[in-house]
Every structure is written in structure tokens, then in C-alpha cells.
Design a protein around this motif. Structure first.
Motif, mmCIF file in Angstrom:
data_model
loop_
_atom_site.group_PDB
_atom_site.id
_atom_site.type_symbol
_atom_site.label_atom_id
_atom_site.label_comp_id
_atom_site.label_asym_id
_atom_site.label_seq_id
_atom_site.Cartn_x
_atom_site.Cartn_y
_atom_site.Cartn_z
ATOM 1 N N THR A 100 -1.635 12.650 -21.493
ATOM 2 C CA THR A 100 -0.221 12.802 -21.149
ATOM 3 C C THR A 100 0.022 13.976 -20.205
ATOM 4 O O THR A 100 0.796 13.881 -19.262
ATOM 5 C CB THR A 100 0.625 13.021 -22.433
ATOM 6 N N ASN A 101 -0.679 15.088 -20.431
ATOM 7 C CA ASN A 101 -0.428 16.271 -19.608
ATOM 8 C C ASN A 101 -1.071 16.179 -18.228
ATOM 9 O O ASN A 101 -0.900 17.055 -17.400
ATOM 10 C CB ASN A 101 -0.909 17.530 -20.319
ATOM 11 N N GLN A 102 -1.885 15.098 -17.970
ATOM 12 C CA GLN A 102 -2.511 14.946 -16.658
ATOM 13 C C GLN A 102 -1.881 13.831 -15.846
ATOM 14 O O GLN A 102 -1.965 13.818 -14.624
ATOM 15 C CB GLN A 102 -4.013 14.668 -16.814
ATOM 16 N N SER A 103 -1.276 12.861 -16.517
ATOM 17 C CA SER A 103 -0.807 11.665 -15.813
ATOM 18 C C SER A 103 0.217 11.989 -14.731
ATOM 19 O O SER A 103 0.300 11.297 -13.726
ATOM 20 C CB SER A 103 -0.194 10.680 -16.803
ATOM 21 N N LYS A 104 0.979 13.057 -14.894
ATOM 22 C CA LYS A 104 2.002 13.372 -13.894
ATOM 23 C C LYS A 104 1.399 13.836 -12.577
ATOM 24 O O LYS A 104 2.088 13.937 -11.570
ATOM 25 C CB LYS A 104 2.950 14.443 -14.438
ATOM 26 N N TYR A 105 0.074 14.146 -12.591
ATOM 27 C CA TYR A 105 -0.572 14.603 -11.352
ATOM 28 C C TYR A 105 -1.283 13.484 -10.615
ATOM 29 O O TYR A 105 -2.088 13.748 -9.741
ATOM 30 C CB TYR A 105 -1.566 15.725 -11.680
ATOM 31 N N LEU A 106 -1.003 12.236 -10.971
ATOM 32 C CA LEU A 106 -1.625 11.098 -10.282
ATOM 33 C C LEU A 106 -1.395 11.184 -8.778
ATOM 34 O O LEU A 106 -0.311 11.493 -8.354
ATOM 35 C CB LEU A 106 -1.014 9.801 -10.800
ATOM 36 N N ASN A 153 0.819 -1.213 0.000
ATOM 37 C CA ASN A 153 0.000 0.000 0.000
ATOM 38 C C ASN A 153 0.855 1.266 0.000
ATOM 39 O O ASN A 153 0.489 2.271 -0.618
ATOM 40 C CB ASN A 153 -0.932 -0.004 1.218
ATOM 41 N N THR A 154 1.995 1.237 0.687
ATOM 42 C CA THR A 154 2.888 2.400 0.709
ATOM 43 C C THR A 154 3.429 2.685 -0.690
ATOM 44 O O THR A 154 3.448 3.845 -1.149
ATOM 45 C CB THR A 154 4.068 2.156 1.678
ATOM 46 N N ASP A 155 3.858 1.636 -1.389
ATOM 47 C CA ASP A 155 4.419 1.834 -2.732
ATOM 48 C C ASP A 155 3.346 2.254 -3.734
ATOM 49 O O ASP A 155 3.621 3.050 -4.648
ATOM 50 C CB ASP A 155 5.110 0.547 -3.204
ATOM 51 N N ILE A 156 2.130 1.748 -3.572
ATOM 52 C CA ILE A 156 1.029 2.175 -4.453
ATOM 53 C C ILE A 156 0.746 3.664 -4.258
ATOM 54 O O ILE A 156 0.572 4.418 -5.219
ATOM 55 C CB ILE A 156 -0.245 1.342 -4.183
ATOM 56 N N LEU A 157 0.691 4.086 -2.986
ATOM 57 C CA LEU A 157 0.466 5.506 -2.704
ATOM 58 C C LEU A 157 1.562 6.359 -3.338
ATOM 59 O O LEU A 157 1.271 7.357 -4.013
ATOM 60 C CB LEU A 157 0.440 5.737 -1.189
ATOM 61 N N THR A 184 3.397 10.237 -7.429
ATOM 62 C CA THR A 184 4.572 10.719 -8.169
ATOM 63 C C THR A 184 4.692 10.154 -9.583
ATOM 64 O O THR A 184 5.389 10.727 -10.417
ATOM 65 C CB THR A 184 5.867 10.344 -7.418
ATOM 66 N N GLU A 185 4.055 9.019 -9.845
ATOM 67 C CA GLU A 185 4.216 8.281 -11.106
ATOM 68 C C GLU A 185 5.686 7.982 -11.389
ATOM 69 O O GLU A 185 6.118 7.910 -12.542
ATOM 70 C CB GLU A 185 3.576 9.044 -12.275
ATOM 71 N N ASN A 186 6.435 7.804 -10.345
ATOM 72 C CA ASN A 186 7.857 7.467 -10.452
ATOM 73 C C ASN A 186 7.981 5.949 -10.592
ATOM 74 O O ASN A 186 7.520 5.186 -9.733
ATOM 75 C CB ASN A 186 8.587 7.950 -9.193
ATOM 76 N N LEU A 243 -2.747 -0.225 -11.801
ATOM 77 C CA LEU A 243 -1.993 1.034 -11.840
ATOM 78 C C LEU A 243 -1.573 1.391 -13.262
ATOM 79 O O LEU A 243 -1.686 2.541 -13.688
ATOM 80 C CB LEU A 243 -0.754 0.926 -10.948
ATOM 81 N N LEU A 244 -1.113 0.396 -14.011
ATOM 82 C CA LEU A 244 -0.675 0.646 -15.386
ATOM 83 C C LEU A 244 -1.848 1.046 -16.279
ATOM 84 O O LEU A 244 -1.727 1.926 -17.135
ATOM 85 C CB LEU A 244 0.017 -0.601 -15.942
ATOM 86 N N GLN A 245 -3.014 0.418 -16.064
ATOM 87 C CA GLN A 245 -4.200 0.760 -16.851
ATOM 88 C C GLN A 245 -4.661 2.185 -16.545
ATOM 89 O O GLN A 245 -5.021 2.936 -17.444
ATOM 90 C CB GLN A 245 -5.325 -0.233 -16.549
ATOM 91 N N GLN A 246 -4.633 2.549 -15.261
ATOM 92 C CA GLN A 246 -5.047 3.899 -14.874
ATOM 93 C C GLN A 246 -4.112 4.946 -15.473
ATOM 94 O O GLN A 246 -4.547 5.989 -15.956
ATOM 95 C CB GLN A 246 -5.075 4.026 -13.350
ATOM 96 N N THR A 247 -2.833 4.659 -15.458
ATOM 97 C CA THR A 247 -1.850 5.603 -16.003
ATOM 98 C C THR A 247 -2.030 5.753 -17.507
ATOM 99 O O THR A 247 -1.999 6.856 -18.057
ATOM 100 C CB THR A 247 -0.417 5.118 -15.711
ATOM 101 N N ALA A 248 -2.252 4.620 -18.184
ATOM 102 C CA ALA A 248 -2.388 4.640 -19.647
ATOM 103 C C ALA A 248 -3.644 5.375 -20.094
ATOM 104 O O ALA A 248 -3.697 5.936 -21.183
ATOM 105 C CB ALA A 248 -2.410 3.201 -20.175
#
Length: 303
Positions: free
Chosen positions: A297-303, A244-248, A253-255, A288-293
Motif C-alpha cells: 500500500t505504501n508503494q503503490s502511489k509511486y507507480l 498508451n498515453t492513458d496507461i502512462l 499517478t495511479e489516478n 494494470l490492476l494486477q500490478q497495482t494490487a
């Protein structure tokens, strides 16, 4: 329904745990006195009973349930949890469901078993098991919203059915659970049953809060979980805490560093042959990958 004596229930629980009388009572009372309790030749002090139940890893709620002549509280829940597509018999799920439907009004425990059976059978696409109804959900929400104190049964009900609650109700219950934890001056005074129930409730609520992007609440839940794990380290709950910590961190950060950590955690679980947990982590990674995809592009960095 016949009520059992304290001694009869203690003997039943001791037999379940495959303990001798001496193993059960050593350091608490003498074997001679304990034997007299099992044979109903003497009474038992409350403090002695509490210590024996802790030795047997059973909550007082469970003890009372058995005393009143019921099945072990975990019986139906374990029956449902054991089902997989491979081991389902042809008609038993329907018989189990019919039994629980008749009993569901008797107590919250039976209602819990009934809901859990529906949930599990739906997951396995068993025929003739309808979806959890609006009436069921209204009853569940009403019960959870009225709670001011969570027993082990309440905590397990919350953990099992949290995803069916509105987020408002789930968060309200989560805050009440944290408040109850804070009221305990000494975590170590908790019975093992309570320890496990609190662990599971915190982990489940954290996952639900993550899915609702309530990051401030997630951080509070992780803080409480970290405090709790300090007293009760457990392989399973440590893994869920890191998951859960890594998901958060990834959502915020989408790092890809945090995504890599999730892959490493999944591979580690496979090495340990904990395939259930490995599959759970893999599903989280896919989500997580589906949500990011799906984000521009200009919004994904604000996840």
C-alpha cells in the motif's frame, strides 16, 4: 528463379489492387504510355515508377521482391496472422513452418516469416512447433543492432519481434527509428507502406517502454507519435496513441480517472465492433490492476 520485368510486376500489383490501367496511372502518365510499359514496349523513369508504386500502396522493397520472383512480401505473415484456434487445419501449420525453416537462411524476409510463424504457432499452442531458440534470438539481436537504416521490412520485423528483444536492444532500435524519422524533412514524402511501418514501430516500442517503466522514453515516443499522427491520422493508431498515453498517466499517478478513460475506450471499441482492439485494451486494464494490487500500500502511489 526468373526475374520479372518492371511492366510484369506493375501489372501484377495493379491486378492485386483491382485497378484499371487508367485508375492506376491517371494524373501520372497517359494510359497509352502505361499500357506500353506493362507490355514491355518502353522503359520507365524512376520518378514515374515511384509515383505508380505510391498509387498502388506498395514500397520499392516490395516491388523488388516481386521482381525477383518471390511471393508478395506479406504472404507468409498474413497466413500466420489469419490463424485462430477455430480455423487452424490439422496439418497446415506444420507444413508452413517446415517451408519457412528451409528458407530462413535465404534472406532477412524469410527469417522474419520463420520467426513470426513460430511466434504465432506458440500463441495458439500448436503441437510440434518449438519455442523461439537462443540461436534465433542471437541472430535477431545481431541483425537489429547492426542496422543504421530501417526499411519497411526492418520496421515490420522490429514491430513483430520487439517483445523478444532485450530492452537495451529494443530501445537502441527505437532511438535509431526516431533519428531516421527526424532525418525526413517532409513526412508527406513517405510512401504509404513506410507510413504504416513507422506508425506500428512507434506504437510497439511505446508499449514495450511502458512495460519497462521507462517513462521518459515513453514521453519522447508519444511526442513523436503525436507529430506523426498530425500528418497521417488513422483510427487504429489514434486509439493506440490514447491507450498508451492513458496507461502512462495511470502508472505515474495511479489516478482512477485514467483507468476510467481506458474502460470508456474499451466500450467504444465494442460499439464499433472492433473486438480485437477492445480485447487488447481489456488485457491492458487487467495487467494494470494486477500490478497495482501486487504492490504494498505504501508503494503503490509511486507507480
Amino acid at each position: 528463379m526468373k526475374t520479372k520485368s518492371d511492366g510484369e510486376v506493375l501489372k501484377q500489383l495493379r491486378t492485386y489492387r483491382k485497378l484499371t490501367q487508367l485508375e492506376c496511372c491517371q494524373g501520372i502518365i497517359s494510359r497509352h504510355t502505361y499500357s506500353k510499359i506493362e507490355r514491355n514496349q518502353t522503359g520507365i523513369q524512376v520518378q514515374i515508377l515511384v509515383e505508380l508504386l505510391e498509387r498502388l500502396h506498395v514500397s520499392y522493397d516490395d516491388f523488388l521482391f516481386l521482381k525477383m520472383g518471390g511471393q508478395t512480401p506479406e504472404f507468409y505473415r498474413k497466413k500466420c496472422a489469419e490463424y485462430t484456434r477455430e480455423n487452424l487445419s490439422h496439418d497446415y501449420p506444420q507444413k508452413l513452418y517446415n517451408t519457412l525453416e528451409k528458407k530462413k537462411e535465404q534472406s532477412i524476409k524469410h527469417f522474419h516469416d520463420y520467426l513470426f510463424c513460430k511466434k504465432r504457432m506458440n500463441e495458439l499452442d500448436v503441437e510440434k512447433i518449438e519455442q523461439i531458440s537462443e540461436s534465433d534470438l542471437n541472430q535477431l539481436h545481431s541483425y537489429i543492432n547492426r542496422l543504421t537504416f530501417f526499411s519497411t521490412i526492418d520496421l515490420t520485423l522490429f514491430s513483430d519481434m520487439c517483445t523478444f528483444l532485450t530492452y537495451k536492444t529494443a530501445k537502441y532500435a527505437g532511438l535509431k527509428i526516431i533519428e531516421q524519422l527526424d532525418d525526413f524533412s517532409d513526412y508527406l514524402s513517405l510512401t504509404q507502406a513506410y507510413q504504416q511501418a513507422f506508425h506500428q514501430a512507434l506504437t510497439t516500442m511505446t508499449s514495450v517502454a511502458l512495460n519497462n517503466n521507462d517513462y521518459l522514453f515513453v514521453q519522447l515516443l508519444l511526442k513523436k507519435t503525436k507529430e506523426f499522427i498530425f500528418y497521417f491520422p488513422s483510427h487504429y493508431y489514434l486509439v493506440n496513441f490514447h491507450l498508451n498515453t492513458d496507461i502512462l498517466n495511470y502508472k505515474q499517478t495511479e489516478n482512477n480517472y485514467y483507468l476510467t478513460k481506458l474502460f470508456v475506450l474499451k466500450d467504444y471499441m465494442k460499439i464499433l465492433e472492433d473486438h480485437s482492439l477492445a480485447n487488447k485494451i481489456e488485457e491492458q486494464i487487467k495487467t494494470l490492476l494486477q500490478q497495482t494490487a501486487s504492490l504494498p500500500t505504501n508503494q503503490s502511489k509511486y507507480l
